[in-house]
Design an enzyme around this catalytic site. Structure first.
Site, PDB file in Angstrom:
ATOM      1  N   CYS A 117      36.180  41.236  54.988  1.00 25.13           N
ATOM      2  CA  CYS A 117      37.531  41.447  54.485  1.00 25.13           C
ATOM      3  C   CYS A 117      37.727  42.827  53.883  1.00 25.13           C
ATOM      4  CB  CYS A 117      37.894  40.388  53.447  1.00 25.13           C
ATOM      5  SG  CYS A 117      36.745  40.308  52.084  1.00 25.13           S
ATOM      6  N   CYS A 124      67.227  62.520  -0.475  1.00 22.37           N
ATOM      7  CA  CYS A 124      67.639  63.377   0.645  1.00 22.37           C
ATOM      8  C   CYS A 124      66.454  64.177   1.180  1.00 22.37           C
ATOM      9  CB  CYS A 124      68.760  64.316   0.205  1.00 22.37           C
ATOM     10  SG  CYS A 124      70.355  63.495  -0.031  1.00 22.37           S
ATOM     11  N   CYS A 178      35.362  35.919  40.130  1.00 27.62           N
ATOM     12  CA  CYS A 178      34.809  35.590  41.445  1.00 27.62           C
ATOM     13  C   CYS A 178      35.930  35.405  42.463  1.00 27.62           C
ATOM     14  CB  CYS A 178      33.967  34.328  41.346  1.00 27.62           C
ATOM     15  SG  CYS A 178      33.214  33.848  42.910  1.00 27.62           S
ATOM     16  N   CYS A 212      47.320  24.635  52.399  1.00 31.37           N
ATOM     17  CA  CYS A 212      48.381  23.721  51.963  1.00 31.37           C
ATOM     18  C   CYS A 212      49.547  24.423  51.279  1.00 31.37           C
ATOM     19  CB  CYS A 212      47.812  22.647  51.036  1.00 31.37           C
ATOM     20  SG  CYS A 212      47.261  23.275  49.431  1.00 31.37           S
ATOM     21  N   CYS A 218      40.822  38.326  51.419  1.00 27.32           N
ATOM     22  CA  CYS A 218      41.343  38.317  52.794  1.00 27.32           C
ATOM     23  C   CYS A 218      42.014  37.003  53.162  1.00 27.32           C
ATOM     24  CB  CYS A 218      40.227  38.622  53.787  1.00 27.32           C
ATOM     25  SG  CYS A 218      39.018  37.289  53.956  1.00 27.32           S
ATOM     26  N   HIS A 240      31.765  34.312  54.718  1.00 25.39           N
ATOM     27  CA  HIS A 240      31.453  35.350  53.741  1.00 25.39           C
ATOM     28  C   HIS A 240      30.040  35.228  53.200  1.00 25.39           C
ATOM     29  CE1 HIS A 240      35.797  35.531  53.927  1.00 25.39           C
ATOM     30  NE2 HIS A 240      35.767  36.691  53.319  1.00 25.39           N
TER      31      HIS A 240
END
Length: 551
Positions: free
Chosen positions: A384, A203, A354, A344, A370, A377
């Site tokens: 972006c 206890c 990257c 697509c 972006c 780029h």
């Protein structure tokens, strides 16, 4: 504004325009210049009590350790980028053991006055939130009452007619003992204090276990007499009182939180002690942040407790984090990890730092941030990173909620992208580092010759961190101001530099990595130069009130 190569940049603005700055780079590839101050291509700044050290390795290339230059720029007979300077921070790093030793020093100081056990003095100090003056005042007025109140006086609690006084605070074995808590009659171990309130060991253990989590003084189950640490350990059968010590340490640090701060990084128990806090208001006034480093090399802001957040100051950082916390966790994960190919529509998951992505299905090359074609780029600026206001928005109320949300979503995405990319870059760099180390051992390359990878990785990580927080600055800045446009141009330059260095980490062959060592150094040097320029430009936005969070 014109553009050039990495080693030949020139930006000039009308000195008579109070909202502009001049920023240019030297044609000397070994240095760059901001406001007339010449900096080496690779600056190494380490902080030991905030003293800056520039270190150069055997190859004559400065090595990068833990920080970017964070000091005011000045120039004779020229306008200062942002008025004022701040004193060095003097701090030390401590462990919980070191804090506890300081707590015991306080106890030892009071021992001759109180003349009671050290454990009791510790309880008194904790009860009065380590306010020694207040404790001494109360002690002088009502010493006996205070001891009884906190359960530290045994004479007030001893049961005169009990048989336990000769064996108090010891675990004893008794036959046919009836515990009034569990109502079991059995042969069992028991425990009691001087008060004579005796209970079975099971206890008592359950009771102590529950109380340990509360972090308060543990008393007898039937009176106010306090258990000492050794009592707790005896009952539990193992050193459990350390949890109470942890609570005492937390209480001490919390009470002295102006001078002591826990490292905010996960699972780190280091504590930083700032010896003198008198300079902190000056840091705030000049929009600097008091960055410190713990024993585990975690750098954080002593003022607000967040990670290093230049060029944002603590007010901008706090406002941004508060706003970001309202975002959905699910939305954060989706923004961080998945996108559809713009051509697509195949779902793509990012697994590297990257941002130059190639769709495995249609081979389309695009920018992760972006989602535009990658080809642009590689030239001029990283467009972006620039928030574009729609022409239709000009006629709308500037407080329009939809416009504000779109603006925030734009900058939050950029912030989040670079946070994720930094982690991915770091993980990829560690993997490459292991391969390079194995190559070093195999072909006999020196340890120094292999350091370029870890140094470049540190520069890349710091560059991404500064770029990440620059989007918070951009969000709270006046987009129409000339200096904000200059700041965005600097963002683009740093973003280009960071992506260029990050692409080198995509090389998987250790032999090729070693051959491209000079390229790592050159690109890392350029990243650091651009990082420093962006930090200083951001601070000028703050100093001039062009960037400010809503009250």
């Amino acid at each position: 504004m014109s553009s050039g190569t990495e080693n030949d940049q020139f930006y000039s603005f009308d000195e008579s325009d109070s909202s502009s700055i001049e920023l240019y780079e030297s044609h000397n590839t070994s240095e760059f210049t901001i406001h007339g101050l010449v900096f080496p291509k690779l600056i190494s700044v380490t902080s030991q009590d905030s003293e800056f050290d520039i270190n150069e390795d055997e190859d004559g290339v400065d090595t990068i350790y833990e920080g970017m230059l964070d000091a005011p720029l000045t120039k004779n007979n020229k306008r200062i980028l942002c008025e004022g300077s701040v004193p060095n921070l003097s701090y030390e790093c401590l462990t919980t053991k070191g804090i506890f030793e300081r707590m015991l020093q306080r106890v030892d100081h009071l021992q001759p006055i109180f003349a009671i056990p050290s454990a009791d003095i510790l309880i008194l100090l904790q009860h009065y939130d380590w306010n020694e003056e207040r404790l001494l005042e109360v002690w002088t007025e009502k010493m006996d009452e205070l001891l009884v109140e906190l359960g530290l006086s045994t004479t007030a609690n001893i049961k005169k007619d009990n048989d336990y006084n000769s064996h108090f605070r010891e675990v004893e074995f008794k036959n046919d003992f009836t515990c009034i808590i569990c109502c079991d009659k059995k042969d069992t171990e028991t425990f009691a204090l001087e008060c004579g309130h005796e209970y079975c060991i099971n206890c008592y253990r359950h009771y102590i276990k529950d109380k340990l989590h509360e972090g308060n003084i543990i008393t007898c189950m039937d009176c106010s007499l306090a258990l000492k640490n050794e009592d707790i350990d005896k009952v539990m059968g193992h050193p459990s009182s350390s949890k109470l010590m942890d609570s005492s340490i937390k209480s001490f640090v919390q009470k002295h939180n102006r001078n002591y701060k826990w490292c905010p990084f996960a699972d780190c128990k280091s504590i930083v002690h700032l010896r003198d806090t008198s300079s902190l208001p000056e840091y705030t006034r000049l929009h600097y942040s008091p960055f410190v480093k713990c024993n585990s090399f975690h750098r954080f802001c002593f003022n607000c407790g967040f990670e290093v957040h230049s060029p944002a100051d603590c007010k901008i950082t706090t406002a941004w984090v508060k706003k970001a916390r309202k975002e959905s966790e699910i939305l954060n994960w989706v923004l961080s990890h998945t996108k559809e190919c713009p051509k697509c529509s195949v779902n793509i998951e990012k697994n590297g730092g990257c941002n130059h992505m190639v769709c495995s299905s249609c081979k389309y090359e695009f920018c992760w941030i972006c989602e535009g074609p990658w080809a642009p780029h590689g030239k001029n600026f990283f467009q972006c990173t620039m928030y574009k206001n729609n022409e239709d928005n000009k006629s709308k109320n500037p407080q329009d909620a939809n416009k504000t949300l779109k603006k925030y979503t734009f900058y939050y995405r950029l912030f989040n992208e670079h946070e994720v990319s930094a982690k991915l870059d770091w993980n990829l760099g560690q993997t490459l580092g292991t391969k390079v180390h194995a190559l070093q051992e195999r072909i006999g390359i020196s340890w120094i010759d292999g350091q370029f990878l870890s140094e470049s990785l540190k520069v890349l990580n710091e560059g991404r961190t500064v770029l990440k927080w620059s989007f918070a600055v951009a969000y709270y800045s006046d987009a129409s101001h000339n200096l904000t446009k200059i700041f965005v141009d600097n963002q683009m330059l740093l973003a280009n530099a960071v992506e260029s260095l990050s692409e080198l980490l995509q090389i998987k062959t250790p032999e090729v990595i070693m051959k491209r060592r000079p390229e790592f150094y050159n690109k890392a040097g350029y990243v650091e130069n651009r990082t420093t320029a962006l930090m200083e430009c951001g601070r000028e936005l703050l100093c001039k009130g062009i960037c400010k969070a809503a009250e």
